[in-house]
Design an enzyme around this catalytic site. Structure first.
Site, mmCIF file in Angstrom:
data_model
loop_
_atom_site.group_PDB
_atom_site.id
_atom_site.type_symbol
_atom_site.label_atom_id
_atom_site.label_comp_id
_atom_site.label_asym_id
_atom_site.label_seq_id
_atom_site.Cartn_x
_atom_site.Cartn_y
_atom_site.Cartn_z
ATOM 1 N N CYS A 1 0.232 2.319 6.523
ATOM 2 C CA CYS A 1 0.519 0.948 6.940
ATOM 3 C C CYS A 1 0.776 0.127 5.679
ATOM 4 O O CYS A 1 0.336 0.494 4.590
ATOM 5 C CB CYS A 1 -0.629 0.368 7.753
ATOM 6 S SG CYS A 1 -2.221 0.340 6.913
ATOM 7 N N HIS B 1 -8.842 3.716 -2.178
ATOM 8 C CA HIS B 1 -7.416 3.422 -1.997
ATOM 9 C C HIS B 1 -6.889 2.668 -3.224
ATOM 10 O O HIS B 1 -6.855 1.440 -3.232
ATOM 11 C CB HIS B 1 -7.278 2.585 -0.717
ATOM 12 C CG HIS B 1 -5.916 2.103 -0.387
ATOM 13 N ND1 HIS B 1 -4.751 2.651 -0.878
ATOM 14 C CD2 HIS B 1 -5.516 1.079 0.427
ATOM 15 C CE1 HIS B 1 -3.703 2.001 -0.386
ATOM 16 N NE2 HIS B 1 -4.150 1.035 0.398
ATOM 17 N N CYS C 1 0.796 -1.227 0.000
ATOM 18 C CA CYS C 1 0.000 0.000 0.000
ATOM 19 C C CYS C 1 0.833 1.284 0.000
ATOM 20 O O CYS C 1 0.324 2.350 -0.315
ATOM 21 C CB CYS C 1 -0.937 0.015 1.207
ATOM 22 S SG CYS C 1 -2.149 -1.306 1.183
#
Length: 402
Positions: A388, A358, A91
Site C-alpha cells: 500500500c 518497515h 512506502c
C-alpha cells in the site's frame, strides 16, 4: 521486448529506528554504500558495466538528500560513469526502484541497473520532508487527507475486524519471523553493517519481539485515537464514508509496522549483461504496475495493483506461489486476503513489517528479495510483491524464478 532479470540481491539488517538503535550512528549514505559494496563484491561486478543506480528514499532531505543514489554509488567506489538517483513513491519506493530498473532494461535503454532503497528513520524521521499534503490545509481538505493509522482503523471498522483479530494477525507475524530467524532463512542475503572501524554494528534484524504474547499486545493502547478524535481526522474520514457511524480504533504499536533503519540492493540486467559478467539469473520480472486508489482510506491499493499486474502477465491469483504484502498495518493484509481470497498460508510466510520493521524507502526491495529467497528454498516458481502507498496508491511486481 528485452527481458529484465534479477541476478542477485542483498540487504542490511533492520535496526530500531531510534537514537539507541544499533544503526543510528551511521548516516543513511553509509547504509546504502554498504549494500552497494556487498552486491558488487558478491558478483565480482565490473561497476563500469552498470548504467544506473536507483534507490527508493521516502524522506530525501538532510542526511538522505543530494540524490543519494548517485552519491552512495560514488561512495561505494563505483565507476564515475554510473549514474544514480533517488525516487519517492512513499512506502513502495524500493519496489518502484526495481520496477523503474526493469522498465529501463526492457526498453533496451540500460543493460544493467542496481535498484534498491535506503531509509534511516532514526536520523530522518517520517514526515520530515513535509509537503502540501500534510501542511497545506486547503490541499488536505480537497484531498480528504487522513493519517494512515486512522485509515487503517477505518478499514478495520468497515471490515468488522476486532482488536483481537488484528492482534492475532500481529502475533502470527512475530511467530513466523522468529521461525525464519531460527532457521537462518535470510543468511544468503543478509550482510552485516559495520562501523567506520570495520567492527560489526548489527548482523541480525533488531526489531522482532519473538516472546510477544497476545496479552502483551492486548495491553497496548490504540495509537491513532487521539489523531482521529482530538485531531479531527475522524470527521474527515466519516465525511468521506457517511455510512460509518464511528471509527473503531484497533491499531497499536504492536500490530502496525515498526520504525527501523535499513538498506537493500538488487542487481538487475538483460541476458547479454549476465553473459558478459559471468552471472546466472535467479529470476525474471514478469509484470509490474502502480495504481491510484481512494486517498482518504489510502491503504486499499495492494489488491487493485495485484489484479492489474496479474492481468498484464496473463495470470491469476492461483498462478502465484507466494505473496509478500507489506504489513503497514494488520488490517491492510487482512483486507487483501478478503479482497482476493488468497490464503494466509501463502502470504508473508517469514513474517512481515509488524515483526521486522518497515524502513520506508527500502522495504519494497527487501521483501522482493525475501520472496525470491523463499521461492528458491521451497523450490517454487512465482511470487507477487505488493505494498500500500501513501496518498492512496498501490504497487505490485510479479517475479518468476529461473
Amino acid at each position: 521486448m528485452t527481458e529484465a532479470f534479477i541476478y542477485d540481491h542483498v540487504r542490511t539488517p533492520r535496526g530500531r529506528g531510534r537514537p539507541d538503535g544499533a544503526l543510528h550512528e551511521l548516516p543513511p549514505v553509509a547504509l546504502a554504500t554498504q549494500a552497494l559494496q556487498a552486491i558488487q563484491a558478491r558478483s565480482q561486478l565490473q561497476t563500469a558495466w552498470v548504467d544506473d543506480v536507483i534507490l527508493g528514499c521516502v524522506s530525501p532531505i538532510g542526511d538522505q538528500g543530494s540524490a543519494i543514489g548517485r552519491v552512495a554509488a560514488l561512495n561505494a567506489g563505483y565507476a564515475d560513469s554510473v549514474a544514480g538517483y533517488q525516487l519517492n513513491r512513499f512506502c513502495a519506493s524500493g519496489l518502484e526502484a526495481v520496477n523503474s530498473a526493469a522498465a529501463q532494461i526492457m526498453a533496451g535503454q540500460s543493460d544493467a541497473v542496481v535498484a534498491g532503497g535506503v531509509e534511516s528513520m532514526s536520523r530522518v524521521p517520517i514526515g520530515s520532508d513535509g509537503g502540501a499534503w500534510y501542511g497545506d490545509p486547503a490541499v488536505a481538505r480537497a484531498t480528504y487527507f487522513v493519517p494512515q493509522g486512522v485509515g487503517a482503523d477505518l478499514i478495520a471498522t468497515l471490515q468488522g475486524y476486532t482488536r483481537e483479530d488484528v492482534d492475532r494477525f500481529a502475533l502470527e507475524s512475530q511467530r513466523r519471523a522468529a521461525a525464519a530467524a531460527a532457521e537462518a532463512r535470510a543468511a544468503r542475503s543478509l550482510v552485516p553493517v559495520r562501523d567506520v572501524m570495520g567492527e560489526v554494528l548489527l548482523d541480525r534484524d533488531e526489531y522482532p519481539r519473538p516472546n510477544t504474547t497476545l496479552a502483551d499486545l492486548g495491553a497496548l493502547k490504540p495509537a491513532f485515537r487521539e489523531a482521529g478524535e482530538e485531531g479531527g481526522f475522524a470527521s474527515v474520514a466519516l465525511h468521506r464514508y457517511p455510512g460509518v457511524e464511528s471509527i473503531r480504533y484497533v491499531h497499536t504499536a504492536g500490530n502496525s509496522s515498526g520504525i527501523v533503519d535499513g538498506s537493500a540492493a538488487i542487481l538487475m540486467g538483460n541476458r547479454a549483461f549476465g553473459r558478459r559478467a559471468g552471472l546466472t539469473p535467479r529470476a525474471r520480472i514478469r509484470a509490474f504496475t502502480s495504481i491510484g486508489s481512494e486517498p482518504a482510506i489510502m491503504l486499499t491499493g495492494p489488491a487493485l495493483a495485484a489484479r492489474k499486474a496479474l492481468k498484464r502477465a496473463r495470470m491469476d491469483f492461483a498462478d502465484i506461489d507466494l505473496f509478500e504484502v507489506n504489513e503497514a498495518f494488520a488490517a491492510v493484509v487482512m483486507r487483501f486476503m478478503d479482497d482476493t481470497g488468497v490464503s494466509h498460508d501463502k502470504i508473508n510466510v517469514n513474517g512481515g513489517a509488524i515483526a521486522l520493521g518497515h524502513p520506508l524507502g527500502a522495504t519494497g526491495a527487501i521483501i522482493l528479495g525475501t520472496a525470491l529467497d523463499e521461492l528458491e528454498r521451497r523450490g517454487l516458481s512465482t511470487a507477487l510483491v505488493t505494498l500500500c502507498v501513501g496518498a492512496g496508491m498501490g504497487t505490485a511486481t510479479i517475479i518468476e524464478r529461473i
